[in-house]
Structures are given as structure tokens and as C-alpha cells.
Scaffold this motif. Structure first.
Motif, PDB file in Angstrom:
ATOM      1  N   PRO A 133      16.645  -6.782  -3.690  1.00 16.20           N
ATOM      2  CA  PRO A 133      17.784  -6.234  -4.614  1.00 16.20           C
ATOM      3  C   PRO A 133      17.967  -4.555  -4.033  1.00 16.20           C
ATOM      4  N   SER A 134      19.252  -4.345  -4.073  1.00 20.51           N
ATOM      5  CA  SER A 134      19.771  -2.882  -4.008  1.00 20.51           C
ATOM      6  C   SER A 134      19.408  -2.079  -5.089  1.00 20.51           C
ATOM      7  N   THR A 135      19.249  -2.599  -6.278  1.00 14.94           N
ATOM      8  CA  THR A 135      18.970  -2.166  -7.466  1.00 14.94           C
ATOM      9  C   THR A 135      17.544  -1.795  -7.719  1.00 14.94           C
ATOM     10  N   GLN A 136      17.167  -0.581  -7.962  1.00 16.80           N
ATOM     11  CA  GLN A 136      15.775  -0.071  -8.319  1.00 16.80           C
ATOM     12  C   GLN A 136      15.579  -0.184  -9.705  1.00 16.80           C
ATOM     13  N   LEU A 137      14.279  -0.526  -9.919  1.00 19.87           N
ATOM     14  CA  LEU A 137      13.801  -1.117 -11.316  1.00 19.87           C
ATOM     15  C   LEU A 137      12.832  -0.112 -11.758  1.00 19.87           C
ATOM     16  N   SER A 138      12.672   0.225 -13.096  1.00 22.07           N
ATOM     17  CA  SER A 138      11.712   1.050 -13.794  1.00 22.07           C
ATOM     18  C   SER A 138      10.326   0.144 -13.630  1.00 22.07           C
ATOM     19  N   ILE A 139       9.419   0.500 -12.945  1.00 19.10           N
ATOM     20  CA  ILE A 139       8.134  -0.318 -12.647  1.00 19.10           C
ATOM     21  C   ILE A 139       7.084   0.861 -12.760  1.00 19.10           C
ATOM     22  N   SER A 164       6.848   3.023 -15.042  1.00 14.16           N
ATOM     23  CA  SER A 164       7.625   4.373 -15.378  1.00 14.16           C
ATOM     24  C   SER A 164       8.194   5.150 -14.253  1.00 14.16           C
ATOM     25  N   GLU A 165       8.223   4.327 -13.094  1.00 17.12           N
ATOM     26  CA  GLU A 165       8.608   4.795 -11.940  1.00 17.12           C
ATOM     27  C   GLU A 165       9.806   3.742 -11.446  1.00 17.12           C
ATOM     28  N   LEU A 166      11.161   4.494 -10.870  1.00 19.24           N
ATOM     29  CA  LEU A 166      11.961   3.549 -10.125  1.00 19.24           C
ATOM     30  C   LEU A 166      11.584   3.172  -8.876  1.00 19.24           C
ATOM     31  N   GLN A 167      11.599   1.856  -8.635  1.00 18.49           N
ATOM     32  CA  GLN A 167      10.998   1.060  -7.376  1.00 18.49           C
ATOM     33  C   GLN A 167      11.748  -0.111  -6.984  1.00 18.49           C
ATOM     34  N   ASP A 171       6.594  -7.197  -6.390  1.00 16.44           N
ATOM     35  CA  ASP A 171       6.315  -5.803  -5.830  1.00 16.44           C
ATOM     36  C   ASP A 171       7.226  -6.129  -4.511  1.00 16.44           C
ATOM     37  N   ALA A 172       7.754  -4.971  -3.999  1.00 20.86           N
ATOM     38  CA  ALA A 172       8.420  -5.169  -2.803  1.00 20.86           C
ATOM     39  C   ALA A 172       7.566  -5.376  -1.847  1.00 20.86           C
TER      40      ALA A 172
END
Length: 285
Positions: free
Chosen positions: A80-86, A88-91, A169-170
Motif C-alpha cells: 500500500p502507498s499509505t505508511q502506518l505507525s509501526i 512508533s514510526e511511520l513505515q 512488514d514490508a
């Protein structure tokens, strides 16, 4: 003509899909699909970033379910193009979507494969869809998720499909390609096991009965123990993945196990599958 869904500020699903352009005739089906997909989500804990992710996710998943033939699993993996908070960091993340006939063992087998590859899992969505398709596998509609089961039972052409969406995870592109192939193969193998599960149990019942009535020339205590074990295993104490009959060729130390043609069930329908070892060498069983 593409239309957007009308917003309902009190309905998180309506808000989520309000900006997704869909033909008018698909609007209700999209709404019902989103209700299925996010049935386990606690919306009070969902921030705006994750709402954007869910909007992107449901659009991708809805496109995926538009076509599928019975008995043919589908696996799609995308980032996905949307980054998520994982942590406490945007990933960025990767999403694995698997669509199949509803059956036992499927979710456990898929999660086991990901864990064996040390792929970190963040979220699992696993609705069972009640779908209606035409002969080509095109989606005609969804039964609303809150429909009474007794009423569904009276409806023609409705089938249960498992839809699994797993956020991990990516993953790198080369990993995605290998994983997609592995999960596709795994989904097919689970289907074979489920299809033959009752046949394997019935065969084991027959073997135990035959040993009791046509006793081979072995000590009675050993025979009794073997029959008891077979019956215990068949009493929901064992998960049958495959079964194959074989004979022993030769009477010396060089004798070999030879599979009986056409006797394989489950994973052992495939004559190429070898599961036992004699020393360091794999052998058919």
C-alpha cells in the motif's frame, strides 16, 4: 457511470468508502464487502492514517473478489502507498491477500508458512464471505453479513468463501514473488487434504477392522496395540494430511517400499511426494 457512496457520519464503513468511485450497481456490494472485511475492527481505536490505509485496502480487496472460480485459490501481494505507525514510526508495509473456498486448516497453514519464513505479522483480517457468482466466476452479489443463517440456507447459489488479508512488514520484490508462488501452492495442497480427509478416515477404519477380523501372523498383543492406536488416531486425535498404500518388494535386506498405483490420498496423491527416509535417502511412502 461511476458514483461515490453517500456519507453517513455515524457509520465508519460508510465514511471509509465514501470517496471510492464505484458503478451504482456495485455500491451496495462494496458496502457489504467492507462490513465483512472489517468486522473485527474496533473503530474507536482507528486513527486517520489507518483509516486511509483501510480505504486503500478495501478498494484493492474488492477488485480482487470480482472474479474467482470455485476450487481455484487466488493469492495477491501488494504494498500500500499509505505508511502506518509501526513501533512508533511511520513505515511501509506489505499486504498478503488470499481468497479460497472456505475450509478448515487454511488460516493455520498460511500463518505457519509466514512464521516459518520469519515474516512479522501485524494484522490478520479473515471474514468468510457469502457470495453468489455466475458460471464464469464473476461476482453477482454478497449476502449481507448480518443475514440470518436459516434464511441464507434457503437461498440458491450461495457459497462460502474465505478471504484472508494479512498485514506484514514490508517485503522485497524478490521475496514477494517467491512467497506468492509458495502460498498459491500451499492453498492448493490444503484443498487436496480437505477433499480427501473423510476418505482417509474411512480407509483407516477399514484397515483397523480388517486387522481385527483377518489377523496377520504377529503376536496378539502387538496386533491389539496396533489396532487400538489406529482407532485412537481416527477418533479426532490426528490430522490426516496424506495416505498411501505400499508393498514390500523383495525379501532380503535390499527390499524396497513400492507405492501401490492409485492408492494415494491427500498430499500423497502426488506420486512424486517422498516423506520417509531409509538412512539418508528419501523413499516413497
Amino acid at each position: 457511470m461511476a458514483l461515490t457512496m453517500k456519507k453517513n457520519d455515524d457509520d465508519p464503513i460508510s465514511l471509509l468508502i465514501s470517496d471510492l468511485a464505484q458503478p451504482k450497481e456495485k455500491a451496495k456490494t462494496l458496502y457489504d464487502f467492507a462490513r465483512y472485511l472489517f468486522s473485527s475492527v474496533k473503530w474507536e481505536d482507528v486513527d486517520q492514517v489507518r483509516r486511509s490505509y483501510y480505504s486503500e485496502l478495501v478498494a484493492h480487496c474488492f477488485e480482487m473478489v470480482q472474479t474467482r472460480k470455485t476450487g481455484q485459490p487466488k493469492v495477491e501481494i501488494f504494498s500500500p502507498s499509505t505508511q502506518l505507525s509501526i513501533n512508533s514510526e511511520l513505515q511501509t508495509c506489505t499486504v498478503i491477500n488470499i481468497q479460497n473456498d472456505d475450509m478448515p486448516f487454511l488460516i493455520d497453514s498460511l500463518l505457519g508458512e509466514l512464521q516459518a519464513r520469519n515474516i512479522k505479522i501485524h494484522q490478520v483480517l479473515h471474514p468468510v464471505l457469502k457470495v453468489k457468482r455466475d458460471k464464469k466466476g464473476s461476482l453477482l452479489g454478497l449476502v449481507p453479513p448480518d443475514k440470518d443463517k436459516t434464511e441464507i440456507a434457503t437461498m440458491d447459489g450461495i457459497k462460502a468463501e474465505s478471504f484472508i488479508s494479512i498485514q506484514v512488514d514490508a517485503l522485497k520484490e524478490e521475496t514477494i514473488e517467491d512467497l506468492q508462488s509458495a502460498l498459491q501452492d500451499l492453498s492448493c495442497r490444503v484443498g487436496v487434504v480437505v477433499k480427501d480427509w473423510l476418505l482417509m478416515r474411512n480407509r483407516l477404519t477399514s484397515i483397523a477392522s480388517d486387522l481385527s477380523t483377518n489377523m496377520p501372523q504377529v503376536p496378539l498383543a502387538q496386533l491389539s496395540e496396533a489396532v487400538q492406536f489406529l482407532r485412537w488416531a481416527n477418533d479426532n486425535n490426528f490430522t490426516f494430511l496424506g495416505m498411501r498404500e505400499y508393498s514390500i518388494k523383495g525379501k532380503t535386506k535390499n527390499s524396497k517400499l513400492a507405492p501401490k498405483r492409485g492408492s494415494g490420498l491427500g498430499l500423497l496423491r502426488d506420486t512424486k511426494v517422498e516423506v520417509l527416509r531409509r538412512g539418508k535417502e528419501l523413499t516413497h511412502m
